[in-house]
Design a protein around this motif. Structure first.
Motif, short mmCIF file in Angstrom:
data_model
loop_
_atom_site.label_atom_id
_atom_site.label_comp_id
_atom_site.label_asym_id
_atom_site.label_seq_id
_atom_site.Cartn_x
_atom_site.Cartn_y
_atom_site.Cartn_z
N MET A 96 0.86 -1.17 0.00
CA MET A 96 0.00 0.00 0.00
C MET A 96 0.90 1.23 0.00
SD MET A 96 -3.20 0.86 2.54
CE MET A 96 -2.45 0.21 3.99
N GLN A 97 0.71 2.08 -0.99
CA GLN A 97 1.53 3.27 -1.14
C GLN A 97 0.90 4.46 -0.41
OE1 GLN A 97 1.96 4.57 -5.15
NE2 GLN A 97 3.53 6.06 -4.66
N SER A 98 1.74 5.20 0.32
CA SER A 98 1.23 6.39 0.99
C SER A 98 1.39 7.60 0.09
CB SER A 98 1.96 6.62 2.32
OG SER A 98 3.30 6.98 2.08
N ILE A 99 0.42 8.51 0.17
CA ILE A 99 0.43 9.74 -0.63
C ILE A 99 0.42 10.90 0.35
CG2 ILE A 99 -0.81 11.09 -2.36
CD1 ILE A 99 -2.21 8.33 -3.08
N PRO A 100 1.48 11.72 0.42
CA PRO A 100 1.49 12.85 1.34
C PRO A 100 0.43 13.89 0.93
CG PRO A 100 3.52 12.79 0.04
CD PRO A 100 2.71 11.61 -0.36
N VAL A 101 -0.24 14.48 1.94
CA VAL A 101 -1.29 15.46 1.69
C VAL A 101 -0.82 16.81 2.22
CG1 VAL A 101 -3.68 16.09 2.18
CG2 VAL A 101 -3.07 13.69 1.89
N ASP A 102 -0.91 17.84 1.37
CA ASP A 102 -0.54 19.20 1.75
C ASP A 102 -1.71 19.84 2.50
OD1 ASP A 102 0.32 21.82 2.01
OD2 ASP A 102 0.47 22.19 -0.15
N THR A 103 -1.65 19.84 3.82
CA THR A 103 -2.77 20.35 4.63
C THR A 103 -2.94 21.85 4.51
OG1 THR A 103 -1.35 20.45 6.58
CG2 THR A 103 -2.68 18.46 6.30
N THR A 104 -1.94 22.58 4.04
CA THR A 104 -2.08 24.03 3.89
C THR A 104 -3.09 24.37 2.80
OG1 THR A 104 -0.23 24.20 2.32
CG2 THR A 104 0.27 24.46 4.67
N ARG A 105 -3.39 23.42 1.92
CA ARG A 105 -4.35 23.65 0.84
C ARG A 105 -5.77 23.21 1.20
NH1 ARG A 105 -2.27 21.80 -4.73
NH2 ARG A 105 -4.03 23.12 -5.28
N LEU A 106 -5.95 22.69 2.42
CA LEU A 106 -7.26 22.17 2.81
C LEU A 106 -8.16 23.19 3.48
CD1 LEU A 106 -6.31 18.62 4.16
CD2 LEU A 106 -7.21 19.26 1.90
N GLY A 107 -7.67 24.37 3.75
CA GLY A 107 -8.48 25.38 4.42
C GLY A 107 -8.54 25.12 5.91
N VAL A 108 -9.65 25.51 6.53
CA VAL A 108 -9.82 25.36 7.97
C VAL A 108 -10.19 23.91 8.29
CG1 VAL A 108 -11.19 26.08 9.96
CG2 VAL A 108 -10.51 27.76 8.25
N LEU A 109 -9.52 23.34 9.28
CA LEU A 109 -9.79 21.98 9.73
C LEU A 109 -10.39 22.05 11.13
CD1 LEU A 109 -6.39 20.36 8.68
CD2 LEU A 109 -8.52 20.40 7.38
N ARG A 110 -11.54 21.42 11.33
CA ARG A 110 -12.20 21.41 12.63
C ARG A 110 -12.53 19.98 13.03
NH1 ARG A 110 -13.19 26.06 14.80
NH2 ARG A 110 -13.43 27.89 13.51
N CYS A 111 -12.44 19.72 14.32
CA CYS A 111 -12.78 18.41 14.85
C CYS A 111 -14.30 18.23 14.79
CB CYS A 111 -12.27 18.27 16.28
SG CYS A 111 -12.72 16.71 17.05
N ALA A 112 -14.75 17.18 14.09
CA ALA A 112 -16.18 16.89 14.00
C ALA A 112 -16.59 15.89 15.07
CB ALA A 112 -16.52 16.33 12.63
N VAL A 113 -15.72 14.91 15.34
CA VAL A 113 -15.96 13.91 16.38
C VAL A 113 -14.66 13.76 17.16
CG1 VAL A 113 -16.58 11.52 16.89
CG2 VAL A 113 -17.66 12.69 14.97
N ALA A 114 -14.74 13.92 18.47
CA ALA A 114 -13.57 13.85 19.34
C ALA A 114 -12.86 12.51 19.20
CB ALA A 114 -13.99 14.08 20.80
N PRO A 115 -11.58 12.45 19.56
CA PRO A 115 -10.81 11.21 19.41
C PRO A 115 -11.47 10.02 20.10
CG PRO A 115 -9.38 13.03 20.06
CD PRO A 115 -10.78 13.53 20.15
#
Length: 115
Positions: free
Chosen positions: A1-20
């Motif tokens: 399984m190959q991992s693909i790095p994700v540039d989080t700076t392009r995702l906008g605002v990130l908010r927790c929808a469901v706590a850990p």
């Protein structure tokens, strides 16, 4: 399984929808999933909203409990990677991160805390 790095700076605002929550490796047995070193793996549902787009919710796995992450809070995701998977006729993308931390909130203007 190959991992693909994700540039989080392009995702906008990130908010927790469901706590850990601890990730389950078996729903019938209620067994909690662990990494190779025996650390509990947690899942956090995160809302992603890019400019001009709808909100998407992705579930991100992270080793160890993300401290201070609560529902509705803005979060920072470090080292996000995507993995494509397939099992029989089912397929999808899963996400894993090195860390999920709360974004510090600024103190209200005019509040100095002095006496």
């Amino acid at each position: 399984m190959q991992s693909i790095p994700v540039d989080t700076t392009r995702l906008g605002v990130l908010r927790c929808a469901v706590a850990p929550e601890p990730k389950m490796s078996g729903f019938e047995t209620k067994e909690v999933k662990k990494d190779r070193d025996g650390n509990t793996i947690y899942t956090v549902a995160v809302m992603v909203r890019q400019d001009g787009r709808r909100v998407s919710v992705i579930e991100i796995s992270v080793t160890g409990e993300p401290k201070g992450v609560v529902e509705g809070a803005e979060v920072r995701v470090t080292g996000l990677e995507a993995f494509s998977w397939a099992m029989g006729d089912r397929h999808g993308i899963s996400f894993r991160a090195a860390a999920i931390t709360p974004v510090p909130t600024a103190a209200p203007a005019g509040k100095t805390g002095g006496a």
